[in-house]
Design a protein around this motif. Sequence first.
Motif, PDB file in Angstrom:
ATOM      1  N   SER A 103      36.141  49.805  45.418  1.00  0.00           N
ATOM      2  CA  SER A 103      37.076  48.806  45.959  1.00  0.00           C
ATOM      3  C   SER A 103      36.619  47.401  45.594  1.00  0.00           C
ATOM      4  N   ARG A 104      35.321  47.157  45.736  1.00  0.00           N
ATOM      5  CA  ARG A 104      34.762  45.850  45.349  1.00  0.00           C
ATOM      6  C   ARG A 104      35.034  45.557  43.887  1.00  0.00           C
ATOM      7  N   ASP A 105      34.756  46.544  43.034  1.00  0.00           N
ATOM      8  CA  ASP A 105      34.965  46.359  41.593  1.00  0.00           C
ATOM      9  C   ASP A 105      36.439  46.093  41.288  1.00  0.00           C
ATOM     10  N   ALA A 106      37.323  46.806  41.967  1.00  0.00           N
ATOM     11  CA  ALA A 106      38.765  46.607  41.772  1.00  0.00           C
ATOM     12  C   ALA A 106      39.170  45.207  42.212  1.00  0.00           C
ATOM     13  N   TYR A 107      38.629  44.762  43.335  1.00  0.00           N
ATOM     14  CA  TYR A 107      38.930  43.416  43.823  1.00  0.00           C
ATOM     15  C   TYR A 107      38.473  42.377  42.806  1.00  0.00           C
ATOM     16  N   ASN A 108      37.247  42.529  42.334  1.00  0.00           N
ATOM     17  CA  ASN A 108      36.707  41.571  41.370  1.00  0.00           C
ATOM     18  C   ASN A 108      37.482  41.573  40.061  1.00  0.00           C
ATOM     19  N   ALA A 109      38.005  42.723  39.677  1.00  0.00           N
ATOM     20  CA  ALA A 109      38.783  42.832  38.435  1.00  0.00           C
ATOM     21  C   ALA A 109      40.252  42.456  38.643  1.00  0.00           C
ATOM     22  N   ARG A 110      40.612  42.185  39.895  1.00  0.00           N
ATOM     23  CA  ARG A 110      42.005  41.868  40.262  1.00  0.00           C
ATOM     24  C   ARG A 110      42.919  43.027  39.858  1.00  0.00           C
ATOM     25  N   ASP A 111      42.511  44.247  40.206  1.00  0.00           N
ATOM     26  CA  ASP A 111      43.204  45.484  39.835  1.00  0.00           C
ATOM     27  C   ASP A 111      43.624  46.240  41.094  1.00  0.00           C
ATOM     28  N   PRO A 112      44.813  45.949  41.631  1.00  0.00           N
ATOM     29  CA  PRO A 112      45.227  46.607  42.868  1.00  0.00           C
ATOM     30  C   PRO A 112      45.335  48.123  42.732  1.00  0.00           C
ATOM     31  N   ASP A 113      45.726  48.624  41.564  1.00  0.00           N
ATOM     32  CA  ASP A 113      45.861  50.071  41.410  1.00  0.00           C
ATOM     33  C   ASP A 113      44.512  50.782  41.478  1.00  0.00           C
ATOM     34  N   ALA A 114      43.450  50.150  41.007  1.00  0.00           N
ATOM     35  CA  ALA A 114      42.117  50.726  41.133  1.00  0.00           C
ATOM     36  C   ALA A 114      41.678  50.717  42.598  1.00  0.00           C
ATOM     37  N   TRP A 115      42.051  49.677  43.348  1.00  0.00           N
ATOM     38  CA  TRP A 115      41.760  49.620  44.788  1.00  0.00           C
ATOM     39  C   TRP A 115      42.494  50.768  45.481  1.00  0.00           C
ATOM     40  N   ILE A 116      43.777  50.906  45.191  1.00  0.00           N
ATOM     41  CA  ILE A 116      44.621  51.930  45.815  1.00  0.00           C
ATOM     42  C   ILE A 116      44.076  53.336  45.549  1.00  0.00           C
ATOM     43  N   ALA A 117      43.471  53.547  44.395  1.00  0.00           N
ATOM     44  CA  ALA A 117      42.985  54.876  44.006  1.00  0.00           C
ATOM     45  C   ALA A 117      41.932  55.433  44.959  1.00  0.00           C
ATOM     46  N   VAL A 118      41.199  54.594  45.675  1.00  0.00           N
ATOM     47  CA  VAL A 118      40.164  55.092  46.575  1.00  0.00           C
ATOM     48  C   VAL A 118      40.585  55.040  48.043  1.00  0.00           C
ATOM     49  N   TRP A 119      41.805  54.600  48.290  1.00  0.00           N
ATOM     50  CA  TRP A 119      42.332  54.530  49.651  1.00  0.00           C
ATOM     51  C   TRP A 119      43.400  55.605  49.830  1.00  0.00           C
ATOM     52  N   SER A 120      43.602  56.045  51.055  1.00  0.00           N
ATOM     53  CA  SER A 120      44.616  57.061  51.332  1.00  0.00           C
ATOM     54  C   SER A 120      46.008  56.481  51.071  1.00  0.00           C
ATOM     55  N   PRO A 121      46.980  57.341  50.749  1.00  0.00           N
ATOM     56  CA  PRO A 121      48.335  56.849  50.454  1.00  0.00           C
ATOM     57  C   PRO A 121      48.962  56.075  51.622  1.00  0.00           C
ATOM     58  N   ASP A 122      48.540  56.375  52.848  1.00  0.00           N
ATOM     59  CA  ASP A 122      49.084  55.659  54.004  1.00  0.00           C
ATOM     60  C   ASP A 122      48.087  54.627  54.542  1.00  0.00           C
ATOM     61  N   CYS A 123      47.310  54.056  53.629  1.00  0.00           N
ATOM     62  CA  CYS A 123      46.267  53.104  54.009  1.00  0.00           C
ATOM     63  C   CYS A 123      46.841  51.859  54.669  1.00  0.00           C
ATOM     64  N   GLU A 124      45.955  51.185  55.382  1.00  0.00           N
ATOM     65  CA  GLU A 124      46.276  49.892  55.994  1.00  0.00           C
ATOM     66  C   GLU A 124      45.144  48.932  55.683  1.00  0.00           C
ATOM     67  N   TRP A 125      45.495  47.695  55.377  1.00  0.00           N
ATOM     68  CA  TRP A 125      44.494  46.645  55.182  1.00  0.00           C
ATOM     69  C   TRP A 125      44.909  45.451  56.026  1.00  0.00           C
ATOM     70  N   HIS A 126      43.975  44.972  56.842  1.00  0.00           N
ATOM     71  CA  HIS A 126      44.240  43.880  57.769  1.00  0.00           C
ATOM     72  C   HIS A 126      43.294  42.722  57.473  1.00  0.00           C
TER      73      HIS A 126
END
Length: 134
Positions: A11-34
Amino acid sequence: MTAYRRQLERSRDAYNARDPDAWIAVWSPDCEWHPFLTAREEGDPGYHGPNGIRAWFEDVDEMFSEMHVELETYREVGDRILVLGEMNATKKGTGERVTRDVAWVVEPRGGQLGRGWAYPSHEEAQRAAEEAAP
């Protein structure tokens, strides 16, 4: 914990790369971010699912031109994971350099990351994780 640490590092690497799809790949499909800080109005109920995560990335990109997150501490607190680190960024428009705490509390779900909350300080995240612990 090791598997979740790897997911959080991805998730950190995805954030740093500005890659939301890479972030999404490690989170559940019904994820929540607050997050505590976005371009949306205060009181927003957070970002839900893949489209919500993409919207969050867009909101962050409206505020900062450069961002880099380092995660330093991972600690289980009850059924959640406390994640602490630091973000360095450059504000869009002004070019002002900003350094902020990365202070996340993450709730794993079904082998993935399910819900996460960001706080403005390490102390607030630690307090929130401890208050949520059974």
